[in-house]
Scaffold this motif. Sequence first.
Motif, PDB file in Angstrom:
ATOM      1  N   ILE A  34      26.435  44.343  37.388  1.00 28.29           N
ATOM      2  CA  ILE A  34      28.246  43.611  36.679  1.00 28.29           C
ATOM      3  C   ILE A  34      28.177  42.286  36.615  1.00 28.29           C
ATOM      4  N   THR A  35      27.940  41.553  35.493  1.00 31.27           N
ATOM      5  CA  THR A  35      28.432  39.922  35.490  1.00 31.27           C
ATOM      6  C   THR A  35      29.733  40.246  34.947  1.00 31.27           C
ATOM      7  N   GLY A  36      30.286  38.835  35.279  1.00 31.70           N
ATOM      8  CA  GLY A  36      31.589  38.804  35.470  1.00 31.70           C
ATOM      9  C   GLY A  36      32.297  39.528  35.711  1.00 31.70           C
ATOM     10  N   GLY A  37      32.177  40.286  36.955  1.00 33.94           N
ATOM     11  CA  GLY A  37      32.745  41.733  37.453  1.00 33.94           C
ATOM     12  C   GLY A  37      34.429  40.917  38.189  1.00 33.94           C
ATOM     13  N   GLN A  38      34.501  39.808  38.361  1.00 36.01           N
ATOM     14  CA  GLN A  38      35.850  40.071  38.682  1.00 36.01           C
ATOM     15  C   GLN A  38      36.799  39.359  37.361  1.00 36.01           C
ATOM     16  N   GLY A  39      36.585  39.847  36.176  1.00 40.70           N
ATOM     17  CA  GLY A  39      37.662  39.278  35.575  1.00 40.70           C
ATOM     18  C   GLY A  39      37.961  40.676  34.973  1.00 40.70           C
ATOM     19  N   GLU A  40      38.563  40.563  34.345  1.00 38.39           N
ATOM     20  CA  GLU A  40      39.518  42.005  33.783  1.00 38.39           C
ATOM     21  C   GLU A  40      39.021  42.761  33.288  1.00 38.39           C
ATOM     22  N   LEU A  41      38.331  42.802  32.841  1.00 34.61           N
ATOM     23  CA  LEU A  41      37.280  43.530  31.669  1.00 34.61           C
ATOM     24  C   LEU A  41      36.707  44.723  33.357  1.00 34.61           C
ATOM     25  N   GLY A  42      35.992  43.531  33.815  1.00 37.03           N
ATOM     26  CA  GLY A  42      34.619  43.399  34.591  1.00 37.03           C
ATOM     27  C   GLY A  42      35.257  44.522  35.653  1.00 37.03           C
ATOM     28  N   ARG A  43      36.945  43.894  36.536  1.00 36.68           N
ATOM     29  CA  ARG A  43      37.105  44.838  37.322  1.00 36.68           C
ATOM     30  C   ARG A  43      37.582  46.327  37.113  1.00 36.68           C
TER      31      ARG A  43
END
Length: 225
Positions: A8-17
């Motif tokens: 999951i790329t961008g996994g630290q953002g709101e949607l990513g989490r």
Amino acid sequence: MNERVVAITGGQGELGRAVVTAAQAQGLKVAVIDFAEGSPGPEGTLSLGGVDLTDPAAAETAISAVVERFGRLDAVLNIAGGFVWQTVDDDRPAWDRMFALNLTTALNSCRAALPHLKQSTEGRIVNVGANGALKSAAGMGAYAASKSAVHRLTESLAEELKATSVTVNAVLPSILDTPQNRKDMPDADPAQWVAPADLAAVMLFLASPESRAITGALIPVTGRV
């Protein structure tokens, strides 16, 4: 434990989490790839921070680390990206930045992952486009153009991979119900927006073996807007 491995790329953002949480709840093996340095995550989760996915070599290194850790890769969910509201005549043009964050990151991730996804019996790529890229609005030119390019990437790659097990689809969300969006639009009704957990559910279905009959689709996820 589900044997499928998802990156999951961008996994630290709101949607990513939200996607990471939902994937873990399904028992998937999860790798989180982000430019931000995040927490290690639960046991069994691989967290790769400081990864600049606009650099093809960095994308290759990150994906290789996932395969080295888990021995396989079954799905890539490309959430990494950004947003800027800016009129065309603004003297601080955001076009290059938007294409780098939204298109180039997805392109490099896909390219790095493809050799591994082709070895999976049910390889999956799920990109994040934008409903707002179907018809742009004032101040949305750079963002909408870059997300429209993600739509075309999704369609082209899906056609190129039809002889393989790999499917490629994109979700097209409208406004996500995030703390930042609530702050930016205090007079709006967030009940009409899309909850990250709901979008995560759609993405994980597209990343699952059960979605094998769907490829090249641009799926609107727009809540009640």
